[in-house]
Design a protein around this motif. Structure first.
Motif, short mmCIF file in Angstrom:
data_model
loop_
_atom_site.label_atom_id
_atom_site.label_comp_id
_atom_site.label_asym_id
_atom_site.label_seq_id
_atom_site.Cartn_x
_atom_site.Cartn_y
_atom_site.Cartn_z
N THR A 227 -5.64 2.65 5.24
CA THR A 227 -6.28 1.41 5.68
C THR A 227 -5.28 0.27 5.76
OG1 THR A 227 -6.90 0.93 3.38
CG2 THR A 227 -8.53 2.07 4.75
N SER A 228 -4.20 0.38 4.99
CA SER A 228 -3.17 -0.65 5.04
C SER A 228 -1.81 -0.08 4.66
CB SER A 228 -3.51 -1.82 4.10
OG SER A 228 -3.37 -1.43 2.75
N THR A 230 2.02 -1.53 3.24
CA THR A 230 2.84 -2.63 2.73
C THR A 230 4.22 -2.08 2.39
OG1 THR A 230 0.87 -3.60 1.72
CG2 THR A 230 3.01 -4.50 1.06
N THR A 253 -2.62 2.42 1.32
CA THR A 253 -3.92 2.43 0.67
C THR A 253 -4.92 3.21 1.53
OG1 THR A 253 -4.61 0.34 1.70
CG2 THR A 253 -3.51 0.21 -0.44
N ALA A 353 4.15 0.50 11.13
CA ALA A 353 3.54 -0.54 10.31
C ALA A 353 4.44 -0.91 9.13
CB ALA A 353 2.18 -0.05 9.80
N SER A 357 5.81 -4.53 8.35
CA SER A 357 5.48 -5.15 7.06
C SER A 357 6.73 -5.67 6.36
CB SER A 357 4.77 -4.13 6.17
OG SER A 357 4.56 -4.65 4.87
N THR A 363 1.21 -7.44 4.55
CA THR A 363 0.53 -6.16 4.63
C THR A 363 -0.02 -5.98 6.04
OG1 THR A 363 -0.08 -6.13 2.29
CG2 THR A 363 -1.45 -4.84 3.79
N ILE A 364 0.15 -4.77 6.58
CA ILE A 364 -0.32 -4.46 7.92
C ILE A 364 -1.58 -3.60 7.81
CG2 ILE A 364 0.24 -3.40 10.13
CD1 ILE A 364 1.96 -5.86 9.43
N LYS A 365 -2.65 -4.04 8.45
CA LYS A 365 -3.90 -3.29 8.47
C LYS A 365 -3.83 -2.21 9.54
CE LYS A 365 -5.86 -5.84 5.30
NZ LYS A 365 -6.18 -5.30 3.95
#
Length: 368
Positions: A227-228, A230, A253, A353, A357, A363-365
């Motif tokens: 979902t993300s 970092t 995550t 991502a 980041s 943080t990149i979603k």
């Protein structure tokens, strides 16, 4: 009415021709010689499944040096892909140049129906990866990405133990990969040149070794995206890696779990290991052959089983046997297999991502 003898003979002939065709080795072209992993194919003993028929390399000094080392004739070395393809008509190619050129390999080979295997990571960017995916799909070729960790029996057994429910629901995965740094481990000058180039490699350690953890986590999660993402990068050896990062931490995550990837060119001892933590136990894939399984007992107690695993069975013990088997249709990769295109598209999305980041310090979603 068809004569039964003629019909029987025709069937036998067709079966025999099919068997002969299957026994013919896959004609493989090698694109580039400056990747340090190229020795895997140059030193590979003949197994009857793959025949190296041509090489593309513009650096004549490098070609001559490796020709002497691995005893291949210089007349099989060509200056361009088009020259090599026209001369020897390979069924497949393996990319052993810089990562930026992976796209050009697929652009040249896919329209000709030539299957492609590249070294990890799949591409320097998600943009390049999407173009490669489109071409592979349009022209119906196999596009594989080779990871050394795909052959590790410990990673396979860890995957199986987790999927069997041995340690309960997944909570955390930690993957550590890397070594002292390309220059410190004395890679060739040609390999060092592109590894430490942000354009040709897409980054430093974050790309070179971050891809392993992203690839393995995508496999463990059956293709589910984080979902993300970092990421934090550092440059701890500016004298050796002046243009790129050499140390990274990437946090992924998921709905009910987290992964921590630690790619680095600053480990004092080279490593490729993975720890999988569930609700009731943990699996430690310490290296290629050594695995530990711990089941929780009380607060900090545990029972432990220690495994020393044998090599995986062919064709899953090395990349070229698998590549040939997939091309022949003898092996079908399982969904989100570490070599598969669908896995590596997600791996590239994670890496893309992570780079964003680290640069933005945000943080990149990820959209699922």
């Amino acid at each position: 009415m068809i004569n039964t003898s003629i019909l029987r003979y025709s069937i036998i002939l067709l079966v025999s021709l099919k068997m002969v065709a299957q026994e013919e080795p896959i004609k493989l072209g090698v694109i580039g010689l400056n990747h340090g992993h190229v020795g895997w194919i140059l030193s590979r003993e003949s197994k009857g499944d793959v025949e190296m028929v041509g090489i593309v390399e513009t650096n004549r000094d490098l070609a001559e040096r490796l020709s002497k080392q691995y005893n291949f004739p210089l007349d099989m070395v060509y200056s361009t892909m088009e020259e090599m393809i026209t001369a020897v008509r390979p069924e497949a190619v393996a990319g052993f140049g810089n990562i930026y050129d992976h796209l050009a390999i697929v652009e040249t080979c896919a329209p000709k129906g030539i299957h492609v295997m590249v070294e990890k990571p799949m591409a320097v960017s998600l943009e390049h990866a999407k173009k490669m995916e489109t071409l592979a799909t349009k022209h119906n070729i196999h596009l594989l990405t080779n990871y050394e960790t795909s052959w590790y029996p410990t990673n396979l057994r860890a995957y199986e133990l987790y999927k069997e429910g041995t340690i309960g629901g997944l909570r955390k995965v930690i993957v550590r990969d890397g070594h002292k740094g390309p220059k410190k481990i004395n890679v060739s000058a040609e390999f060092l040149e592109f590894l430490t180039d942000p354009i040709l490699n897409g980054g430093g350690a974050i790309m070179d070794f971050g891809c392993y953890g992203a690839n393995l986590m995508t496999w463990l999660q059956d293709g589910k995206k984080p979902t993300s993402v970092t990421a934090v990068t550092q440059q701890l050896q500016p004298e050796n890696n002046p243009k790129v990062d050499d140390d990274a931490t990437i946090i992924l995550t998921y709905d009910n779990a987290m992964a921590i990837l630690e790619p680095s060119w600053n480990w004092p001892i080279g490593r490729k290991d993975m720890e999988i933590y569930g609700e009731t136990g943990a699996i430690y894939a310490d290296n290629r052959h050594d695995l530990r399984l711990r089941i929780s007992e009380g607060y900090d107690g545990f029972s432990e089983n220690v495994f020393r695993l044998e090599e995986r069975t062919p064709p899953y013990d090395e990349p070229f046997a698998l590549f040939a088997s997939v091309i022949r249709g003898d092996t079908k990769l399982s969904p989100y297999d570490p070599y598969s295109l669908e896995n590596n598209m997600i791996t590239m999305e994670i890496l893309d991502a992570a780079v964003k980041s680290a640069k933005s310090k945000k943080t990149i979603k990820i959209n699922n």
